[in-house]
Design a protein around this motif. Sequence first.
Motif, PDB file in Angstrom:
ATOM      1  N   VAL A  32      -0.574   5.541  11.313  1.00 34.91           N
ATOM      2  CA  VAL A  32      -1.525   6.527  10.828  1.00 34.91           C
ATOM      3  C   VAL A  32      -0.717   7.608  10.117  1.00 34.91           C
ATOM      4  O   VAL A  32       0.187   8.207  10.697  1.00 34.91           O
TER       5      VAL A  32
ATOM      6  N   MET B  35      -5.042   8.726   7.441  1.00 37.46           N
ATOM      7  CA  MET B  35      -5.204   7.416   6.807  1.00 37.46           C
ATOM      8  C   MET B  35      -4.537   6.363   7.679  1.00 37.46           C
ATOM      9  O   MET B  35      -3.383   6.522   8.072  1.00 37.46           O
ATOM     10  N   GLU B  36      -5.265   5.295   7.928  1.00 37.62           N
ATOM     11  CA  GLU B  36      -4.684   4.183   8.665  1.00 37.62           C
ATOM     12  C   GLU B  36      -4.068   3.233   7.643  1.00 37.62           C
ATOM     13  O   GLU B  36      -4.736   2.826   6.682  1.00 37.62           O
ATOM     14  N   VAL B  37      -2.820   2.868   7.840  1.00 36.86           N
ATOM     15  CA  VAL B  37      -2.120   2.080   6.823  1.00 36.86           C
ATOM     16  C   VAL B  37      -1.618   0.783   7.434  1.00 36.86           C
ATOM     17  O   VAL B  37      -0.980   0.790   8.483  1.00 36.86           O
ATOM     18  N   ARG B  38      -1.893  -0.323   6.730  1.00 35.56           N
ATOM     19  CA  ARG B  38      -1.408  -1.597   7.223  1.00 35.56           C
ATOM     20  C   ARG B  38       0.011  -1.804   6.753  1.00 35.56           C
ATOM     21  O   ARG B  38       0.340  -1.581   5.586  1.00 35.56           O
TER      22      ARG B  38
ATOM     23  N   ASP C  88      -5.827   2.737  -1.982  1.00 35.30           N
ATOM     24  CA  ASP C  88      -6.081   1.338  -2.363  1.00 35.30           C
ATOM     25  C   ASP C  88      -7.411   1.182  -3.085  1.00 35.30           C
ATOM     26  O   ASP C  88      -7.480   0.623  -4.177  1.00 35.30           O
TER      27      ASP C  88
ATOM     28  N   PRO D 262       0.837  -1.202   0.000  1.00 38.00           N
ATOM     29  CA  PRO D 262       0.000   0.000   0.000  1.00 38.00           C
ATOM     30  C   PRO D 262       0.875   1.257   0.000  1.00 38.00           C
ATOM     31  O   PRO D 262       2.004   1.234   0.491  1.00 38.00           O
TER      32      PRO D 262
ATOM     33  N   ARG E 232      -6.120  -2.057   2.539  1.00 38.03           N
ATOM     34  CA  ARG E 232      -4.950  -1.875   3.386  1.00 38.03           C
ATOM     35  C   ARG E 232      -4.776  -0.428   3.852  1.00 38.03           C
ATOM     36  O   ARG E 232      -3.962  -0.139   4.726  1.00 38.03           O
ATOM     37  N   VAL E 233      -5.504   0.474   3.215  1.00 34.80           N
ATOM     38  CA  VAL E 233      -5.468   1.866   3.680  1.00 34.80           C
ATOM     39  C   VAL E 233      -6.890   2.275   4.002  1.00 34.80           C
ATOM     40  O   VAL E 233      -7.787   2.165   3.159  1.00 34.80           O
ATOM     41  N   GLY E 234      -7.108   2.720   5.230  1.00 37.13           N
ATOM     42  CA  GLY E 234      -8.446   3.109   5.648  1.00 37.13           C
ATOM     43  C   GLY E 234      -8.513   4.593   5.961  1.00 37.13           C
ATOM     44  O   GLY E 234      -7.558   5.161   6.496  1.00 37.13           O
ATOM     45  N   PHE E 235      -9.654   5.216   5.638  1.00 35.95           N
ATOM     46  CA  PHE E 235      -9.822   6.631   5.915  1.00 35.95           C
ATOM     47  C   PHE E 235     -10.312   6.798   7.346  1.00 35.95           C
ATOM     48  O   PHE E 235     -11.291   6.178   7.758  1.00 35.95           O
ATOM     49  N   LYS E 236      -9.621   7.653   8.116  1.00 29.22           N
ATOM     50  CA  LYS E 236     -10.008   7.831   9.514  1.00 29.22           C
ATOM     51  C   LYS E 236     -10.798   9.118   9.729  1.00 29.22           C
ATOM     52  O   LYS E 236     -11.679   9.181  10.569  1.00 29.22           O
TER      53      LYS E 236
END
Lengths: 255, 399, 330
Positions: free
Chosen positions: A155, A168-171, C74, A139, C188-192
């Motif tokens: 983050v 954005m939370e990133v794995r 993503d 990602p 794999r990328v989430g919006f917070k």
Amino acid sequence: MDIAVLIKFVPDLVEELEIGASGAALDRTFLRLIPNEQDDHALEQALLLKERHGGTVTVLTLDTGDVDETLFTAVAKGADRVIKITGDFGEGINNHAAVTVLDTALKNISFDLILTGTQAVDDLDGSIGPLLAARLGLPYVGYVTGVTSADGKIVARKEYPGGLIAEMEVRLPAVLGIQAAEKPPRYVVTSLIMQAMKTAQIEETEAGAVEVRGAAGVARMSRPEATTHAELIEGDADQVADALVTLFKERGLLS
Amino acid sequence: MTTVSTNDHSFYDKVLEATPRGERLKLCLQCGMCSGICPYGFAMDYPPRSLVAALRADDFAPVFESETIWLCVSCFACTSICPAQIPLTNGLLASLKTEMLIRRKVPAELQTALENTRRYGNTLGESPRKRAAWARDFTTPVPIMAQTKEPVDVLWFVGDYASYHPRVQPVSKAMAKIFQALGVRFGILGPEENSDGDVQCLAGERGLFEMLAQKNGKAFRKYQFKEIVTTDPHAYNVFKNEYPSAGFSFPVKHYTQFLAEHLEQLKPLLRHEQKYRVTYHDPCCIGRANNNNIYEEPRRVLKVIPGLEFIEMPHNRVNSICCGGGGGGNWLDGFAWERTHTRMSEWRVKEALDSGAQILAVCCPYETPRFEDALKSMGREKELVVKDIAELLADAIFG
Amino acid sequence: MSQDVWVVVETLRGEVLDITYTLLAAGRVLADGLGSKLTALLLGHNAEGWANTLGAADSVIYVDHAALADFTPDAYRKTIAGVIKEPTPRIVLFGHTSMGMDVACGVSLDLDAPLVTSCQTVRVKDGQPWYVSLTCGGKIVAEGEMPGPTCAVTMIPGGYKPEAGRAAMSGAPPVTKTQPPTALDDLRVGFKGYIEPPAGDVDIAKAPLLVSVGRGMQQQDHLKLAEELAAVLGGSVSASRPIVDQGWLPSSRLVGKSGKTVKPRLYLALGISGAPEHAEGMRDAELIVAVNTDEKAPIYDIAHFGAAVDVLALLPALTEKIKAAKGRGA
């Protein structure tokens, strides 16, 4: 957290840029190459994360010029490993090709996070960060101005126009393109760089085959032909000030 | 690997090692003359006396928490007045600045000036290739050693500000014309010249100074010349007092010394009267710094200018009031303003204004822009003109 | 082999961003030149209405999904690459922006398409699409063919005014609503969430005159000269990126790509080089005056007037004279 930082060398805009004989590329004879400014920020961000959370910082760069001093400086700043990727890079290679080289070099490095500048001044075929992420299947978030880590999650603060930020939370593992570190890149005293030159090792690794594809060709390079150009006011500061006052008055800006 | 752990003892040892006669620190009487004469002593958490006391009491750790050492402009007042002759300015104070740099506690503008020096060989971040751009468009070209390759009598070291700063370039042009009028065989290094290293050295960057000394020293060794003459007191100070320890020893003069030796040839050229009341500012770096003691030569040169009425300011020679530009100070005016709400250059300028002079004569490249800025921020730029001695001479020669 | 041109629409919190219209204007040049169709690709959630202003395109494909409500790299990349696949068009245009650049590289690799970035203008020459890009801080122009069969391009603002892309005349375009081609779970990328910029003391977008400072100011200490000038002019101080990065002024004062776009009556650019990231924020100011000792600085290409004098010498003189001029009654 183990972080890999990618540094790309780019033309220094302080020097005059000349276009080479082919008319389609920069004349590299007098070009000064310096580390991309945003990559300096990426290194700073990596070091800040290391200071907060422990782990290691590994710096990689393609040997496209005088790169040693930058690598020793990175060591003096706190990097744990510095790696120079040697190879025949001709008159400079584009980002697509550079990414294939970095892919190979990164295979032997364990990392949780890759940081690099979100763009470089000489980018014409995308930027290293997102291209590498796509190739590695990781990602990517770019234009990042802050990174926090908690409970194994990252983050990233992503910048939008007007100063708006999106969190954005990133794995992990992931690649982030750094626009600016949370603090300006740190100073490192010359004596520590000299010390690093004596005691630290730059690891070298061979580039192997360079795949050159994915960019469009450049048919022609030139200087911008301004369709307009500023009317230049001659004279010393005093005379220029007088001329500007007259101009502002004419435009009704002083009432 | 990177952070140097420094307990107080090893810092003490470092200072002793780093400074010739550093053991004199043990002779401090705590008389307080240093703190008293320091222009910014009142604003420092640890003025010089307290620093020595802290060092000897083994209690230096708190000193590293304070940033006020950056108020020190390396004016050498403390060093020159110390009865025990302790090497304060380029010993204890410079070493403390080094420690602050190692700890990355350095104001941003100074950091930029140092990083520019490392990358471009000048504090301004200008292209080294353009270092002699000021010398273009001369009817008689200014000789650049790498091009002419001829032996000269005078290798003229120009300096960063004199090469690149728009206010100081005219001073360089004036000096070139004076050399030519005197028929001096001279040359400049041009793009081969790097920053002399004085302010970097006094700001604690000994490593950077060594790098510059190597570059300049090697460039000097390529050419044949009788002496180095410089228009920059900082260059004079560091060539004379620090370059030898880096392995480079050359005869060096400040340009006022050179001109004072050539007064008889100079006098007949000064055909245009300069009917002005002129006062003179003694730069720290050719004056009390390291007892360089160049005080009379600039005055002799000024006094042969026809029509010129010379006025002495109360603080002259060894007591001169610093312009605030040394040891990194040139980039720390904002830092100093935040902590003191004063500008050091204004003190000197005020004294010049009170003296009744029309022109304040200077001979250091930081001074022309700094004193002019001070006049502007005081709103008194119409009352006093700042000119380098070279500019005054050029006016007298060419009109 | 399709000759069609696609534009990836950029939206932010319910608004279609100006860059989209720049892309549409460029897309129109290409589609008309190639004799093909221009399609706008809009991603979002309950966002169908936003398609109304995309009339410069011949049609709109709208992909609706909760995961597309706000941009994340993503989800957007997967969706775009999936939708554009059959058949892949001749050209795909993205914005050279925070959002566009996050996905353009990935999508170009997904489509196995060469990628050209920082493109300012386009044209069709002898049936071949041609790009003109700016590089090296705006000092160098690089141009060439957009290779086939598919080429991805990111565009910077400035080559085409947004007004050119806001075609209302043909009315709203036909919209085809569709589902995302691939599942959008396990992203794999989430919006917070969003964080608003700190409420600045000054809204530079509303200031009638701006005195803008750049690297040429050299020291934070010198900013007060700009403040004084701004005060006598009745305007505000704004800045380019280096000034804000150093912390000399808050980010609310930033003009340019990551900051504000301003259109004051006077924009005085002091010690600013005028690189594209800054230029895009101020090029439409009514009167632009640039002060920069580097006569080759790109700012001079967009300024109306300029002077290669030392900023620090000019400022006090200018402030004085304006005070005097105003004192006497202009």
